[in-house]
Enzyme design. Structure first.
Site: not given
Lengths: 587, 118
Positions: A23, A25-28, A50, A507
């Site tokens: 949450g 925002g590491k994927t972003s 993940d 997400t």
């Protein structure tokens, strides 16, 4: 005071690991970085490890464990290593050839054993280190970015190489829980390379991603220290979602103040890291265009800025409490991806039920939870008891009890043998499970509210619950009473309720949807969805925040119409909830 | 000396401590097997979870499994003959088959001295 994160100058090593609680925002951040580097003409591989990856949602493309070119970005490849999928593939490979040769019932037993938590972890780790140690990959790509799993899982994943390399060296006679990965010794060299690459500052940078909020920064600090200890010392901090406003909107001002206050309280160790930021933006980060706008510093999209958002209400949160109070539900789980505020929601449920005169026990299995923080400085009210399941302590306790029980008749060599098996990764799962069962067992007298660990971990826990029960029927050892009683209780809706906590963003909602699907497969039906920290419910007019609030709408509707019969909404709050009396505001 | 083969059910590890609870008989067996190995007895354990080929290739074991299903495990073979089905051999049984005294299998620890040669 911080400069904007710029991949061109800030990325200095070929391997990047983005880590942070779900949450943040590491994927972003990882995806936008990957696109920016590829747009510079570099060849980039983005890997998700993940178990609940949303990389597919970000790029709007189906991904597998094989690197695949991302449409619309030259030179960017992505792959998705789902440890559970990897375990399934492993099972198929191992069991497949014996179908028809061995009786079906025997094949079923093999499959069951290979469905355990260790197989999933081993399979994931195997794939992960293959990438890290693969010269071909290293030479083929300029950069390899890992979008890792929520913190607890990440830490385990990253700490595994050291743990297992140590385990292999110390192993004196082939007894090993790493059985599912036969031929492990042959892979030792590969694992060694993976470990070396991880702790080599010229090769690897750990990108800690945090929100500019106190709890997120505390969490990043904890991860930072823990990983430094493991030997991963080359670290950078990205503050993701730093908000700037030029309006006098009350919510926007409060939002800004809360962030600034959080930033001021940045832990001292974290302050020493090289730090950059990414802005808070009005739009969601799905699709390559949005990722590019993000890296260009676009704060909002013109056409969305003009939307006025009228507040709407679903059930208020107090309905959730009333429902549990009336039904006298004995065990309540707050589930969801890390960072959606399930600790706060679990705490609020516990407090609300206490207020109604119930005796409540609040506990956590989340290694990253900050219950102490939420209850800072309060003497617990009479009806409320709080505990946490500390994995390390539980493992130690479990080892001691096993050695006491089974070790007394053994000679020195036998004892050594036993201790060696206890060093294996599965021991932790078993130990935590037993602790968890003990807590639930108390709900004969109290209502138990459990703030569970991040999603992947939670599922593993429940998975092992089931495997546990299947195995009991053939085990001859002693089973604790609390464990024997657990699973049927978990599945009885009169006794147990699951609350899914999410945010009104892409997400978290997609992730929660997957979680619900997995729970249903385990015959567990969530009774409530709680949408936390909703800007939509605040009526803000700030151009960035209202853009965000507007885009919440579609997700709130999706939850209400498609996913849940009972949905409650909690508005974004000015203060982070600290202490018993402030938590009551939710209720 | 005859060779001994033990075909275990699908297990995570040989001592059983990784399972849902500790089976004291498994730890006893693991320890006995280890002592026998130290005495150069040809003794092998196969775990269904990671060595299914051994179960499928061994005609006698495969036959027992087809007749009785997985509950027949563990199966013990002494020199290619099935000698025990459904539970592990006791130390007395091992002793009888291998012409040893049972006490030899539960020997108390030798004192170990570690010597560093620098």
């Amino acid at each position: 005071m911080y400069s904007l994160f710029d991949p061109t100058s800030d990325v200095k090593t070929p391997f990047l690991f983005f880590t942070g609680k779900g949450g943040v925002g590491k994927t972003s951040a990882a995806s936008a970085t990957a696109v920016a580097l590829a747009d510079q003409g570099k060849k980039v591989l983005l890997v998700s490890t993940d178990p609940a990856s949303n990389l597919q949602d970000v790029f709007e493309v189906d991904l597998t464990s094989e690197p695949k070119e991302v449409p619309g970005v030259n030179g960017l490849f992505a792959c998705n290593i789902d440890p559970e999928e990897a375990a399934r593939a492993y099972r198929k490979k191992t069991v497949g050839p014996y179908r028809g040769k061995l009786p079906d019932s025997v094949v079923a037993q093999m499959e069951e054993q290979l469905s355990g938590a260790c197989t999933v972890e081993i399979a994931a780790f195997d794939e992960f280190s293959q990438l890290l140690a693969d010269q071909y990959i290293v030479q083929q790509y300029d950069y390899v970015l890992f979008d890792t799993a929520p913190t607890g899982h990440t830490l385990r994943l990253l700490s595994l190489p050291t743990a297992w390399s140590g385990y292999l060296e110390e192993s004196t006679h082939g007894a090993s829980c790493l059985g599912p990965l036969s031929g492990l010794g042959e892979k030792k060299e590969m694992y060694g390379k993976a470990v070396a690459a991880l702790s080599d500052a010229h090769k690897t940078t750990l990108m800690l991603v945090a929100r500019p909020e106190t709890s997120s920064l505390l969490e990043a600090n904890r991860a930072s220290l823990e990983l430094k200890e493991i030997g991963i010392k080359n670290q950078m901090l990205i503050l993701n979602g730093v908000f700037q406003t030029e309006t006098n909107d009350q919510v926007a001002q409060a939002f800004y103040q809360r962030q600034q206050k959080g930033l001021q309280e940045t832990p001292v160790e974290l302050k020493q890291l090289e730090t950059t930021y990414l802005p808070y933006i009005s739009y969601s980060l799905t699709g390559v265009d949005h990722l590019r706008w993000f890296m260009n510093g676009e704060l909002y999209l013109e056409d969305e800025a003009s939307h006025r958002v009228e507040p709407i209400l679903l059930d208020p949160f107090s309905q959730v409490i009333d429902d549990f109070s009336q039904k006298n539900t004995r065990v309540i789980f707050a589930m969801g991806k890390g960072g959606v505020g399930k600790t706060s929601v679990a705490s609020a449920i516990a407090v609300g039920l206490c207020e109604k005169g119930h005796k409540v026990h609040l506990t956590t299995t989340d290694p990253a939870a900050h219950l102490d923080y939420v209850f800072k400085g309060d003497t617990a009210k009479e009806n409320l008891t709080i505990s946490s399941i500390n994995p390390e302590k539980e493992v130690e306790k479990y080892k001691q009890s096993v050695i006491e029980k089974a070790g007394k008749d053994l000679d020195e060599d036998g004892l050594e043998y036993l201790k060696e098996d206890l060093e294996s990764p599965c021991t932790e799962e078993i130990a935590i499970f037993q602790a968890f069962a003990e807590v639930v067992d108390q709900s004969d007298n109290e209502m138990v509210v459990i703030d569970t660990a991040p999603t992947g971990h939670t599922l593993l826990l429940l998975d092992s619950t089931e495997a546990y029960h299947k195995e009991m029927s053939r085990s001859t050892g002693e089973i604790p009473e609390s464990v024997r009683k657990l699973l049927p209780r978990l599945r009885d809706p009169k006794e147990t309720s699951v609350v899914i906590v999410t945010l009104a963003e892409a997400t978290p909602v997609l992730e929660a949807e997957r979680l619900q699907k997995d729970l249903k497969r385990a015959e567990i039906e969530p009774s409530w969805w709680v949408i936390n920290q909703s800007l939509f419910a605040t009526g803000t007019t700030d151009p960035i925040l209202s853009g965000r609030a507007f885009s919440e709408r579609v997700w709130i509707n999706k939850v209400k119409r498609e996913l849940s019969a009972n949905t409650a909404l909690i508005p974004w709050m000015e203060e982070e909830k600290v202490g018993y009396d402030t938590i009551k505001e939710y209720v | 000396m005859k060779k001994v083969e033990i075909f275990d059910p699908a297990m995570c590890c040989a001592t059983g401590v990784c399972g849902p609870s500790v089976d004291p008989d498994l730890t006893r067996l693991a320890s006995t097997v280890y002592s026998l190995e130290q005495k150069n007895v040809d003794i092998t354990r196969y775990n269904l979870a990671n060595d299914p080929a051994a179960f499928s290739d061994n005609e006698k074991v495969n036959k027992v499994l087809h007749e009785k299903g997985p509950d027949a495990l563990p199966i013990t073979l002494l020199g290619d003959e099935v000698v025990k089905v459904g539970s592990y051999p006791s130390n007395d049984e091992f002793a009888e088959w291998l012409d040893m005294r049972a006490e030899e299998l539960t020997q108390k620890p030798r004192v170990r001295v570690s010597v560093k040669l620098d």
